[in-house]
Write an enzyme that holds these catalytic residues in place. Structure first.
Site, PDB file in Angstrom:
ATOM      1  N   HIS A 196       0.975  -1.182   0.008  1.00  0.00           N
ATOM      2  CA  HIS A 196      -0.113   0.031  -0.096  1.00  0.00           C
ATOM      3  C   HIS A 196       0.790   1.303  -0.180  1.00  0.00           C
ATOM      4  CE1 HIS A 196      -3.445  -2.675   1.658  1.00  0.00           C
ATOM      5  NE2 HIS A 196      -3.382  -2.700   0.432  1.00  0.00           N
ATOM      6  N   ARG A 303     -11.174  -1.457 -15.246  1.00  0.00           N
ATOM      7  CA  ARG A 303     -11.105  -2.611 -14.685  1.00  0.00           C
ATOM      8  C   ARG A 303     -11.656  -2.956 -13.296  1.00  0.00           C
ATOM      9  NH1 ARG A 303      -5.412  -2.213 -16.667  1.00  0.00           N
ATOM     10  NH2 ARG A 303      -4.943  -3.953 -18.204  1.00  0.00           N
ATOM     11  N   ARG A 339     -15.691  -2.619 -17.724  1.00  0.00           N
ATOM     12  CA  ARG A 339     -15.516  -4.084 -18.108  1.00  0.00           C
ATOM     13  C   ARG A 339     -16.103  -4.784 -16.920  1.00  0.00           C
ATOM     14  NH1 ARG A 339      -9.540  -6.654 -18.907  1.00  0.00           N
ATOM     15  NH2 ARG A 339      -9.645  -6.354 -16.710  1.00  0.00           N
ATOM     16  N   GLU A 440      -9.218 -10.621 -27.121  1.00  0.00           N
ATOM     17  CA  GLU A 440      -7.911 -11.072 -26.418  1.00  0.00           C
ATOM     18  C   GLU A 440      -7.903 -12.662 -26.473  1.00  0.00           C
ATOM     19  OE1 GLU A 440      -8.379  -9.540 -22.368  1.00  0.00           O
ATOM     20  OE2 GLU A 440     -10.347 -10.293 -22.117  1.00  0.00           O
ATOM     21  N   ASN A 463      -2.710  -7.566 -24.114  1.00  0.00           N
ATOM     22  CA  ASN A 463      -1.863  -8.327 -23.254  1.00  0.00           C
ATOM     23  C   ASN A 463      -2.189  -9.811 -23.028  1.00  0.00           C
ATOM     24  OD1 ASN A 463      -1.436  -5.535 -22.170  1.00  0.00           O
ATOM     25  ND2 ASN A 463      -2.490  -5.546 -20.436  1.00  0.00           N
ATOM     26  N   ASP A 464      -3.646  -9.982 -23.138  1.00  0.00           N
ATOM     27  CA  ASP A 464      -3.838 -11.478 -23.284  1.00  0.00           C
ATOM     28  C   ASP A 464      -3.808 -11.714 -24.623  1.00  0.00           C
ATOM     29  OD1 ASP A 464      -4.456 -12.291 -20.478  1.00  0.00           O
ATOM     30  OD2 ASP A 464      -5.978 -11.101 -20.488  1.00  0.00           O
ATOM     31  N   ARG A 474       2.009 -14.552 -19.818  1.00  0.00           N
ATOM     32  CA  ARG A 474       2.505 -13.000 -19.713  1.00  0.00           C
ATOM     33  C   ARG A 474       3.225 -12.788 -18.589  1.00  0.00           C
ATOM     34  NH1 ARG A 474      -3.729 -10.112 -19.162  1.00  0.00           N
ATOM     35  NH2 ARG A 474      -2.643  -8.513 -17.989  1.00  0.00           N
ATOM     36  N   CYS A 512      -6.833  -1.702 -25.782  1.00  0.00           N
ATOM     37  CA  CYS A 512      -6.744  -1.088 -24.577  1.00  0.00           C
ATOM     38  C   CYS A 512      -5.579  -1.855 -23.807  1.00  0.00           C
ATOM     39  CB  CYS A 512      -7.976  -1.342 -23.679  1.00  0.00           C
ATOM     40  SG  CYS A 512      -8.582  -3.000 -23.539  1.00  0.00           S
TER      41      CYS A 512
HETATM   42  C1  PEP Z   1      -5.608  -7.191 -21.857  1.00  0.00           C
HETATM   43  O1  PEP Z   1      -5.449  -8.608 -21.817  1.00  0.00           O
HETATM   44  O2  PEP Z   1      -4.715  -6.498 -22.827  1.00  0.00           O
HETATM   45  C2  PEP Z   1      -6.248  -6.248 -21.102  1.00  0.00           C
HETATM   46  C3  PEP Z   1      -6.309  -4.910 -21.246  1.00  0.00           C
HETATM   47  O3  PEP Z   1      -6.915  -6.917 -20.073  1.00  0.00           O
HETATM   48  P1  PEP Z   1      -5.883  -7.122 -18.660  1.00  0.00           P
HETATM   49  O4  PEP Z   1      -4.678  -6.335 -18.754  1.00  0.00           O
HETATM   50  O5  PEP Z   1      -6.887  -6.595 -17.617  1.00  0.00           O
HETATM   51  O6  PEP Z   1      -6.081  -8.681 -18.657  1.00  0.00           O
HETATM   52 MG    MG Z   2      -7.229  -9.146 -20.517  1.00  0.00          MG
END
Ligand code: PEP
Ligand code: MG
Length: 591
Positions: A196, A303, A339, A440, A463-464, A474, A512
């Protein structure tokens, strides 16, 4: 002191930035724990001593909690809620009392036993976030101990000049009490990336390094030190050359921030007039303010997992509603894309999901929309709150981890059901609210032409998408070199998604994932004809600068070259060359 040799001490990056100044070393937190045998007739008294110390600690916490709400808003005050939860937890109340009774030992000793045991258990947690919660337990324990021992902690008030604070541990309470003009930065012996204290340092933009183990014994008050929050290092008694380098770097950063600030109210538009929507990703409703202050045109990804963390069980509809209402109001006139819940299998226990056994492949398990479809009550509660908040501003809803048409239809069916219930109860909501999904999972990317008939927009979660396309975890550092945004398969999937989305009734497609926050990759996403980029709030100015310094035509050409490259390495070379060529300020970037 001035003659000491330069020493570089390494720790964990907690908050980015550079701070230079004299050190102020706070007294070490370690206190000697007395241990004595309690006579049988004094056991009750010993327990009441413990309860009294607990009560005093709670009073202190409540006072800090109120201050946190005033200074940082409700989300950050939640950190204090977590402390109060620990104080009220049976582990403190019952275990300590049981040890006092059974072993007939003093309260300080019993409390230390319980804390040590809890810390040992927590150190074995796999999840870094939950492992880091041990610092909260330590901090709460220290506070109760101080009351038991009658010690009042030395405060930071004695710092007379702007300094770098060096401490065993700065608690969130201490951090809240730091005066920003006096505490230039800090370094501590303990703490982790998601502690924190680190989170607070980031929101206060104070450079900080934590987890340095023995920094309090290696620095003396008055030593000149440099905190490099980005690299996670503390440089003690820097050489004149090091000092000059860091001062130059500090100056450059300040200049860059000033330059970028001028872009705040300018449109995210390429030199040949292609407009990109530039939005921000947030974790809590309080982050909207920061995002807009950096020039974001709304929230491209809210998120909502944060609401589910640090608690047992799912949030109530009212808790959801309050959070979304705050976000959407703060974002007016811009939209907020909320989301729906996307927790992975590894965090199931954290949100109190019963009846789900641990998974050996959580990333391929009950995650995102799959989890919501399995627990429709949790999903519906969130949907009701989102719909209700939609009358307060502009909300769009987005489903995570959709892998095909059946899942999308099932999610939409529950949404329709929820809307029907609200109508029956005469609860208003925005009937024209847009509904979108994240792309994703590769199977979704391959089916956008079909999925596009049932949603209003797509947002690519790179990212996914990268992890699932390339079969690269990842968060696994052993395969980090294989996590390649420029892999042709990834670029093809993005291209295909955008094209198919646009072809079906002109559905808009955004990105995103972190790829949109990487300045060098932004021209490629523009070349792939993406409509919206949603990035970390602090990255909005930098990404806007890139957008304004390129032309769409040049990005299309660059993307072609990158997609024709023989390897990822040569694609990277092409990009680097492009970035170097366009680093000269253009007419669209104010000087
Ligand atoms: C992604 O997967 O790119 C994404 C934005 O979602 P998260 O990083 O929350 O899995
Ligand atoms: Mg994701």
């Amino acid at each position: 002191m001035a003659a000491s040799k330069e020493t570089i001490l390494r720790g964990v990056q907690a908050s980015d930035g550079i701070a230079i100044g004299p050190a102020f070393v706070l007294e070490d937190e370690d206190v000697a724990i007395p241990h004595w045998e309690v006579p049988k007739d004094r056991v009750k008294f010993e327990i009441s001593r413990f309860r009294y110390a607990l009560g005093r600690t709670k009073e202190d916490m409540e006072a800090t909690h109120n201050k946190a709400i005033k200074v940082f808003g409700r989300s950050h005050a939640k950190l204090m809620d977590a402390y109060l939860l620990i104080l009220n937890d049976p582990f403190l109340n019952h275990d300590v009392i049981r040890i006092i009774e059974a072993d007939r030992v003093n309260a300080e000793y019993a409390l230390t036993q319980v804390i040590d045991k809890t810390i040992r258990v927590m150190e074995n947690f796999e999840d870094e976030y939950f492992r880091d919660r041990k610092y909260d337990i330590l901090d709460v324990g220290h506070k109760v101990l101080r009351h038991l021992l009658g010690h009042e902690k030395k405060t930071l008030q004695s710092i007379a000049e702007p300094s770098i604070v060096i401490a065993h541990n700065l608690t969130p309470t201490d951090t809240l009490n730091l005066k920003e003009d006096i505490a230039l930065g800090f370094a501590t012996n303990i703490g982790g990336k998601t502690s924190h204290t680190a989170l607070l340092a980031q929101s206060m933009t104070i450079p900080a390094v934590v987890g340095m183990r023995d920094v309090t014994s290696r620095v003396r008050t008055g030593d000149i030190v440099i905190v490099d929050g980005k690299e996670g290092v503390l440089i003690v008694s820097p050489d004149p050359a090091t000092l000059a380098n860091y001062k130059r770097e500090q100056g450059k950063r300040l200049e860059e921030l000033k330059r970028l600030e001028k872009l705040r109210d300018l449109p995210a538009q390429t030199m040949d007039g292609r407009r990109i929507t530039l939005a921000a990703n947030i974790e809590t409703s309080d982050d909207v303010k920061t995002a807009l202050a950096h020039g974001a045109e709304g929230i491209g990804l809210f998120r909502t997992e944060f609401l589910f963390l640090n608690r047992r069980g799912a949030p109530t509809e009212e808790e959801h509603f309050e959070s979304y209402k705050r976000a959407v109001r703060a974002s007016i006139p811009h939209p907020v894309i909320i989301r729906t819940l996307d927790v992975g299998g590894d965090k199931l226990t954290a949100i109190g999901m019963e009846g789900v056994s641990p998974e050996s492949n959580p990333f391929l398990g009950l995650r995102g929309i799959r989890l919501c479809l399995k627990f429709p009550d949790i999903f519906k509660t969130q949907l009701r709150a989102i719909l209700r908040a939609s009358t307060d501003g502009k909300i769009k809803i987005m489903y995570p981890m959709v892998s095909g048409l059946d899942e999308l239809r099932a999610a939409n069916a529950i949404l329709q059901e929820t809307k029907a219930e609200l109508r029956a109860q005469q609860i208003p909501f925005d009937e024209s609210m847009e509904v979108g999904m994240m792309v994703e999972v590769p199977s979704a990317a391959m089916m956008v032409d079909i999925l596009a008939r049932e949603v209003d927009f797509f947002s690519i979660g790179t990212n996914d998408l990268i992890q699932y396309t390339l079969a690269v975890d990842r968060i696994n550092e052993n395969v980090a070199n294989l996590y390649q945004p420029l892999h042709l398969a990834v670029l093809r999937l993005i291209k295909q998604t955008v094209k198919a989305g646009h072809e079906i009734d002109g559905k808009w497609v955004g990105v995103c994932g972190e790829m949109a926050s990487e300045a060098e990759l932004v021209p490629i996403l523009i070349g792939l004809e993406v409509d919206e980029l949603s990035v970390a709030p602090s990255m909005v100015p930098k990404v806007k600068e890139v957008i304004r310094s390129v032309s769409f035509a040049e990005c299309v050409q660059l993307t072609k070259e990158v997609m024709n490259a023989a390897s990822v390495e040569s694609a990277q070379r092409i990009l680097r060359l492009h970035a170097n060529r366009s680093s000269a300020p253009s007419s669209q970037v104010p000087l």
